[in-house]
Design an enzyme around this catalytic site. Sequence first.
Site, PDB file in Angstrom:
ATOM      1  N   ARG A 282      10.091  14.879 -28.869  1.00  0.00           N
ATOM      2  CA  ARG A 282      10.777  13.984 -27.925  1.00  0.00           C
ATOM      3  C   ARG A 282       9.957  12.705 -27.823  1.00  0.00           C
ATOM      4  NH1 ARG A 282       9.869  12.352 -22.674  1.00  0.00           N
ATOM      5  NH2 ARG A 282      11.582  12.264 -21.191  1.00  0.00           N
ATOM      6  N   ASP A 284       9.119   9.509 -26.092  1.00  0.00           N
ATOM      7  CA  ASP A 284       9.278   9.043 -24.714  1.00  0.00           C
ATOM      8  C   ASP A 284       9.453   7.520 -24.644  1.00  0.00           C
ATOM      9  OD1 ASP A 284       8.907   9.668 -21.785  1.00  0.00           O
ATOM     10  OD2 ASP A 284       7.241   8.273 -22.040  1.00  0.00           O
ATOM     11  N   GLU A 326      14.358   9.342 -25.953  1.00  0.00           N
ATOM     12  CA  GLU A 326      14.471   9.278 -24.497  1.00  0.00           C
ATOM     13  C   GLU A 326      14.621   7.801 -24.148  1.00  0.00           C
ATOM     14  OE1 GLU A 326      13.210   9.075 -20.230  1.00  0.00           O
ATOM     15  OE2 GLU A 326      12.030   8.263 -21.848  1.00  0.00           O
ATOM     16  N   ASP A 396      13.104  13.635 -14.153  1.00  0.00           N
ATOM     17  CA  ASP A 396      13.193  12.261 -13.666  1.00  0.00           C
ATOM     18  C   ASP A 396      14.271  12.116 -12.598  1.00  0.00           C
ATOM     19  OD1 ASP A 396      11.086  11.044 -14.982  1.00  0.00           O
ATOM     20  OD2 ASP A 396      12.251  10.766 -16.815  1.00  0.00           O
ATOM     21  N   ARG A 520       9.770  12.009  -7.327  1.00  0.00           N
ATOM     22  CA  ARG A 520      10.330  12.837  -8.399  1.00  0.00           C
ATOM     23  C   ARG A 520       9.695  14.229  -8.373  1.00  0.00           C
ATOM     24  NH1 ARG A 520       9.324   9.296 -13.590  1.00  0.00           N
ATOM     25  NH2 ARG A 520       7.393   8.968 -12.445  1.00  0.00           N
TER      26      ARG A 520
HETATM   27  C1  GLC Z   1       9.855   8.729 -19.433  1.00  0.00           C
HETATM   28  C2  GLC Z   1       9.537   9.999 -18.676  1.00  0.00           C
HETATM   29  C3  GLC Z   1       9.145   9.651 -17.276  1.00  0.00           C
HETATM   30  C4  GLC Z   1       7.960   8.720 -17.303  1.00  0.00           C
HETATM   31  C5  GLC Z   1       8.209   7.517 -18.217  1.00  0.00           C
HETATM   32  C6  GLC Z   1       6.951   6.788 -18.516  1.00  0.00           C
HETATM   33  O1  GLC Z   1      10.937   8.073 -18.900  1.00  0.00           O
HETATM   34  O2  GLC Z   1      10.634  10.864 -18.707  1.00  0.00           O
HETATM   35  O3  GLC Z   1       8.867  10.792 -16.519  1.00  0.00           O
HETATM   36  O4  GLC Z   1       7.664   8.284 -16.017  1.00  0.00           O
HETATM   37  O5  GLC Z   1       8.734   7.899 -19.457  1.00  0.00           O
HETATM   38  O6  GLC Z   1       6.139   7.518 -19.372  1.00  0.00           O
END
Ligand code: GLC
Length: 659
Positions: A282, A284, A326, A396, A520
């Site tokens: 994944r 990010d 993501e 999130d 969160r």
């Molecule tokens: C992604 C994660 C989140 C995090 C952000 C910064 O969106 O899902 O939890 O705060 O990245 O790393």
Amino acid sequence: MYEQVSHSLLNRILDELKPDLQHRDLRHFYTRLGANFYAIYTLFYHLYGQREDFKAQIVNLVEVMATRYVQRHAKLRHLDEERETDHNWFLSQEWVGMALYADGFAGNLEGVRSKLPYLQELGVNMLHVMPVLVCPEGASDGGYAVSDFRNVDPRVGSLDDINKLAMATHKRSMLLTLDMVVNHTSDEHEWVQRARSGEQKYQDYFYIFDNRDVPDMFEESMPEIFPETSPGNFTWDEAMQKWVMTVFNSYQWDLNYSNPAVFIEMIDNILFWANQGGDIIRLDAVAFLWKKIGTNCQNLRESHLILQMMKDCCQVTAPGVLFIAEAIVAPVEIIKYFGEDAVIAKECEIAYNATYMALLWDAVATKDTQLLRKGIQHLPTKLDRATWLNYVRCHDDIGLGFDDSAIIAAGYQPIAHRRFLVDFFTGQYEGSDARGQPFGVNLKTGDARISGSLASLVGLEVALEEGDEKAIDRSVKLILLMHSMICSFGGIPLLYYGDEIGMLNDCQFFEDESKAGDNRWMHRPTIDWERAELRHKHGTPEQRIFDGLKKMIDVRKGITAFADFNNRELTDVGNPHLFVFWRTNPMLPNGSVLVVANFDDSPQYMELSALGNRGMFGYGNLHDLYSGESPRLFKDQLVVPPYHFYWLTDQRPDVGFDR
Ligand code: GLC
């Protein structure tokens, strides 16, 4: 494609490879490198071709790919070959995922391994363990501030535990998904420390400025991600006496991908985790990878080129490994993370369907599916060999990221409607029994998102407090309805740990100073395993939710029309409370399934004539695959009870289904 310039360069690079690499059996590696090199070269040249060290950098890149290939375990290489042959394997309806924090779910990685039977009991066969790498002791953005990309945080285990977990999941035919936080590091990473101590090489890994001139220019067009806790996009660093770009929290330093060394380090890290047995990586925050003054620094073309290069490089070394994007961005932007102008994914094979998630929550609040339908209709068509990750909740917040145009088309006013949704889910709206909290409130723009666990957002918390059996029943039904939507839409459903037993908000985080400012954490639970045992006690909410989901997953796995071949067709049945769509089976033209969902709290009716003359549907010859029963009809109408869903076929249940 064969192209002279790049391939003559490739031949020279291969001649220059380190001697120990040259003497290995690199047959498959060479074939894949030959096939991908033109693309890699073109992209690398486009981004870094003007640099004097271009050739040295591309040699480094090929060496990283070759070294990781040599290190790749024979079993994983075998898996790569199998997946190359069966390249649509991940589009199957048989995959069902769950995302979890190792510590919250089971204490640590060893605990997660010991709980695999629990996941299998539910039917989950794709496990996403959220970040487990070394991160700061205090605030770490839930592990998304990584201090060491190669080592596991001792609080949850060791590298050995990851290897054991990967072996255990593979033995059970489960997939393992691992995170790679590609956009930033924590401010405790070695690269940061070396930058702080003045090493230019590492200062070049980040965006660092002597004064506010450039940062101020960036700020003119950059939004804020965490306006309450981390306003602005730059942080003053005392040690360097310089400004650093920190788009997320002030302790997360953005990596500078305009430096090829950063790209090479990060692809090396990705391949490292692929070699530890990660089936899916994944990636990010991919929307943020490239920064340019005068833009919002999201979804820039160069971010896509970086991802394409990552995919091409991964295909050379570990072609069986998939990427999840993501990118929680506007619908038209999300879809681009599969790669544009392609049939097979050029960037990530899988992307979070944040639009669908947000639209489902809209339908819950309004009890109306207008916006859900408009929003889905506005979604551009996805590539054939790519798929969605459909989810209801995750670690999130819920961002209301659907298009204004869709909101208007559904008859609402965008600002007022978004405000209504936040009010509704935070329990401020008259009659709402939701128990969320506003997250990321931006007083300058009026934007806000929503935190809260699924169960608390659909009223279970209030219902249990009040001992209101009817309300409990309604919440349980809503939880199942939401999951039925992600199980049937097309794509991989991704459950979120704790939702399968209706875990409520957990407000303990307020006592921890490093978490208190980030609500969160209220939906990042610690599983109470005694409570989880209630799933065996008939009539408890835990049992009703768990068993309902278990059955749903089992039935989904047997419905071949639920595999994702872009085989979904929305249909308007003239009732705004119903969300109705067809899933067709490309291999079995008669194997269509009609999905019908009622988001209202009163029974709704659907005219059978609205189904036209498809098979026997219009004649009311219906069978619900989920319940195994025939639904109720009244005259020429299908009756859909409150918060109920059907997965309907007009065939005998054994025809066209892999049961
Ligand atoms: C992604 C994660 C989140 C995090 C952000 C910064 O969106 O899902 O939890 O705060 O990245 O790393």
